[in-house]
Every structure is written in C-alpha cells, then in structure tokens.
Design a protein around this motif. Structure first.
Motif, PDB file in Angstrom:
ATOM      1  N   LYS A 133      51.727   4.455 -15.489  1.00  8.82           N
ATOM      2  CA  LYS A 133      51.838   5.300 -14.296  1.00  8.82           C
ATOM      3  C   LYS A 133      52.083   4.477 -13.037  1.00  8.82           C
ATOM      4  CE  LYS A 133      46.840   5.773 -13.294  1.00  8.82           C
ATOM      5  NZ  LYS A 133      46.248   5.070 -14.440  1.00  8.82           N
ATOM      6  N   GLN A 134      51.794   3.171 -13.071  1.00  7.06           N
ATOM      7  CA  GLN A 134      52.021   2.315 -11.903  1.00  7.06           C
ATOM      8  C   GLN A 134      53.474   1.865 -11.772  1.00  7.06           C
ATOM      9  OE1 GLN A 134      49.577   1.558 -14.219  1.00  7.06           O
ATOM     10  NE2 GLN A 134      47.751   2.177 -13.086  1.00  7.06           N
ATOM     11  N   ASP A 135      54.304   2.116 -12.780  1.00  4.78           N
ATOM     12  CA  ASP A 135      55.686   1.621 -12.775  1.00  4.78           C
ATOM     13  C   ASP A 135      56.452   2.105 -11.542  1.00  4.78           C
ATOM     14  OD1 ASP A 135      55.116   0.472 -15.222  1.00  4.78           O
ATOM     15  OD2 ASP A 135      56.385   1.837 -16.394  1.00  4.78           O
ATOM     16  N   GLU A 195      55.434   3.210  -8.645  1.00  6.80           N
ATOM     17  CA  GLU A 195      54.938   2.622  -7.402  1.00  6.80           C
ATOM     18  C   GLU A 195      55.450   1.196  -7.239  1.00  6.80           C
ATOM     19  OE1 GLU A 195      50.714   1.503  -5.150  1.00  6.80           O
ATOM     20  OE2 GLU A 195      50.689   2.323  -7.194  1.00  6.80           O
ATOM     21  N   ALA A 196      55.476   0.445  -8.338  1.00  3.89           N
ATOM     22  CA  ALA A 196      55.974  -0.929  -8.283  1.00  3.89           C
ATOM     23  C   ALA A 196      57.442  -0.960  -7.854  1.00  3.89           C
ATOM     24  CB  ALA A 196      55.801  -1.607  -9.641  1.00  3.89           C
ATOM     25  N   TYR A 210      53.347  -6.881 -12.518  1.00  2.00           N
ATOM     26  CA  TYR A 210      54.569  -6.542 -11.788  1.00  2.00           C
ATOM     27  C   TYR A 210      55.052  -7.708 -10.923  1.00  2.00           C
ATOM     28  CZ  TYR A 210      53.458  -1.804 -13.273  1.00  2.00           C
ATOM     29  OH  TYR A 210      53.175  -0.689 -14.034  1.00  2.00           O
ATOM     30  N   ALA A 241      48.356  -3.148 -13.074  1.00  2.00           N
ATOM     31  CA  ALA A 241      48.753  -2.358 -14.236  1.00  2.00           C
ATOM     32  C   ALA A 241      47.534  -1.925 -15.048  1.00  2.00           C
ATOM     33  CB  ALA A 241      49.698  -3.173 -15.115  1.00  2.00           C
ATOM     34  N   ASP A 242      47.579  -0.697 -15.545  1.00  2.00           N
ATOM     35  CA  ASP A 242      46.543  -0.249 -16.475  1.00  2.00           C
ATOM     36  C   ASP A 242      46.461  -1.223 -17.642  1.00  2.00           C
ATOM     37  OD1 ASP A 242      45.834   1.973 -15.040  1.00  2.00           O
ATOM     38  OD2 ASP A 242      47.012   3.382 -16.235  1.00  2.00           O
ATOM     39  N   PRO A 297      50.861  -3.162  -7.500  1.00  2.00           N
ATOM     40  CA  PRO A 297      49.904  -2.374  -8.285  1.00  2.00           C
ATOM     41  C   PRO A 297      49.298  -3.207  -9.412  1.00  2.00           C
ATOM     42  CG  PRO A 297      51.992  -1.201  -8.028  1.00  2.00           C
ATOM     43  CD  PRO A 297      52.215  -2.591  -7.539  1.00  2.00           C
TER      44      PRO A 297
END
Length: 345
Positions: free
Chosen positions: A297-299, A301-302, A279, A264-265, A262
């Motif tokens: 919010k991507q944490d 998914e990673a 990540y 990251a924002d 992902p």
C-alpha cells in the motif's frame, strides 16, 4: 597524491548525464536458480524501462539465452562474462573523472565481507575493459574492498556512507576510520565524508549500504527511510539515523532538505525471514527514476514523493518483490557509467 591531483578528480553524482547502465543477468548457477524465471522477468522490466532513455549493457552467461527474454532489444547490448551473481552496483566499476577523462576504478568485491563467493564477479570490470566494451576510459585497480552501494556522491566533493559497512571487520580491517576516509578523499577527489552511524534493514546482507537507507537526490536533498512505528524493530535505529541526518549540512553550512520515504510493510520469505524492502533503492537515469515497488500500500505514496523530488523526470515503478528474496533491490542490480565512458557498439 598531492592536493592538485586530488582536486583534478571527481566522482560524478548519479543524476549527471549517463552513457549507459550496466546489469548482470541471473542464471541457473547463481542463487537465483530457484526463482530464475521470476527474477529474469524483473530484470527484463528494468532493462527495457532504462533502454527507453539510454543504452544498457547486459552482462550474461549466454547471449542467445538471455536475448530470448526480450521483447525489444533497442539500446540493449549483451556481453558474455562469467559471474557468480547479479549485484552490479557492487561488482561494477566506479567511474571518476580526472580532468574530464574517465577512469574506471576497480575495487575488490569480496561478497560483502566474505559472506558469499565472488571470485567471478570480481573479474567482470576488467573483462569488460579487456574485451573493449568500455571505451575512452582507463582502468585503475585498487587493493581495497569497496562496493558501489556503500557510497553516495553529490558530484561536488561530498561522500555519504555508513560506518556499519565500511568499518565491518571482513572488508578492510587493516585501516582505521580516518584512514578509510583519507582513501575515499584521495581516490574520489572528495573534500569531506559524511558518516552515518545508525540505520539498518533486517535481511540486508550488505551491512547497511547507504543506498538502502539514505540517498543524495541533488546537492541539497537527502531522501531517507523513515520508521514511525515504535513497535517495529527498526524504529530506534532509523530514528537515530534521522537525528544524524538532521545534523548534516551542505558544504556551505546549510542543513539538507530531508525527505522521508515511506516505511514498507514487512515482507517475509517462505521461512519467515524478514526481507529488506526499501524505497530508497531507486536508480536515477537520463530522464527518469526507476523506483522499486513491492505490491504494498506504500507503493503509490513512494511514487508521489519521488515525483516531487524529481519533478523533471519520469518516475517508473517496477515491481521488485522478487529481488528482495535475495536481499537486494533495484539500485543494487544496476551501475551507471557517466557520459565520458563510451560503450562498444
């Protein structure tokens, strides 16, 4: 060095069995002074997580001071050595195996192309050898600037790196790309070097270290940072990097399995400067993968993606938001040593 000598050398992959992990702890005379407690807490989280699986060597300014941060020091070993900063991936020794015998290679660390003072950091590996903390190995020093975060190895003769870093003018300007490739092959017993010409992260001081954007996860798999937002400044460079990765093959000519991580924002410091949240900067240890997360919010998914890449390992997310304030992340503060190197107990 003749061909037979080169073939006797091997740079182990990070996923091979390890003896211990090295970190250099923050202190008040480093750039962490203004965030010392937050950074120290993050380091403790990393060290205690790793110590569940293997030994950890902590280089510190004062053992008594640093030990007081820990709830559990089982498997944790402390040594006093002066340092400028905390990026053990880049000032730590790089260990090769020469017919199975460990040789810790000590390269020049010049603060990522003379950006920062690194005179003390550059002496850490030799000091660890001199003090007897690294055992059953020999030290070999090189008059060549090289950081551990700038290279990835599959343990079978393939090195993955970037031209932006290794050809940067303040590292080894006296050498051409071909000459640098020859040095990597000679020093690491490598058969080939895969060069990425594209890919970067805003806020990265390292000139595109490979461990911030693309990682070898096994002999056939590369995880990389993707960017699918045309409005983001990284879009063009990371799309070009993806296209380059798609052209790479394993030694037998098979395309790599590519796994997109992902994006990251955006994260920013207090002055509005973008920080290099990635990540890809995970650390592989015995039985686990330590994954940097950032409260984004991507944490989640990673974590899921890394678990699919490493189904046999525990994925341990560690909040490293504070680390990117100084433009690095989890892999940057760690350096593994293969099981052939023994740690003084």
């Amino acid at each position: 060095m003749n061909n037979s000598a080169v073939q006797s050398l091997r740079l182990p992959a990070e996923w091979e069995p390890q003896s211990f992990l090295q970190l250099t702890f923050p202190h008040c005379d480093s750039d962490w002074a203004y965030l010392l407690e937050e950074a120290s807490a993050c380091f403790v989280d990393i060290i205690e997580a790793a110590a569940r699986f293997q030994k950890v060597l902590v280089v510190c300014d004062n053992v008594k001071r640093v030990r007081a941060y820990f709830r559990n020091t089982s498997n944790v070993y402390f040594v006093e050595v002066p340092s400028n900063d905390t990026w053990a991936r880049d000032h730590g020794g790089i260990t090769v195996l020469d017919n199975g015998k460990a040789v810790v290679q000590d390269y020049i660390f010049n603060g990522w192309g003379k950006k920062f003072e690194a005179g003390l950091d550059n002496q850490i590996t030799k000091s660890l050898i001199d003090q007897g903390f690294l055992q059953q190995c020999e030290l070999k020093s090189f008059d060549f600037v090289l950081e551990g975060g700038s290279i990835e190895s599959d343990g079978r003769g393939t090195i993955l790196t970037t031209t932006d870093c290794l050809l940067e003018e303040n590292r080894n300007p006296q050498y051409t790309q071909q000459e640098i490739e020859d040095i990597l092959k000679q020093n690491f017993g490598a058969k080939r070097v895969l060069w990425l010409n594209s890919g970067y992260l805003a806020g990265d001081d390292t000139d595109s270290h490979i461990d911030t954007i693309a990682r070898l996860c096994n002999e056939n798999t590369i995880a990389y940072v993707g960017c699918n937002n045309p409005e983001d400044e990284h879009f063009g460079a990371l799309q070009k990097m993806k296209a380059e990765l798609e052209q790479f093959t394993t030694e037998d000519g098979t395309p790599y399995k590519l796994v997109e991580l992902p994006f990251a924002d955006p994260c920013f410091d207090d002055e509005g400067n973008r920080l290099p949240a990635t990540y890809a900067n995970f650390t592989i240890i015995n039985g686990a993968v330590l994954l940097p997360v950032y409260g984004l919010k991507q944490d989640a998914e990673a974590v899921d993606i890394l678990q699919r890449i490493f189904p046999e390992k525990e994925i341990i997310p560690i909040n490293c938001r504070v680390l990117i304030e100084q433009h690095g992340s989890l892999h940057c503060v760690t350096m593994q040593y293969p099981e052939a190197v023994k740690l003084k107990s």
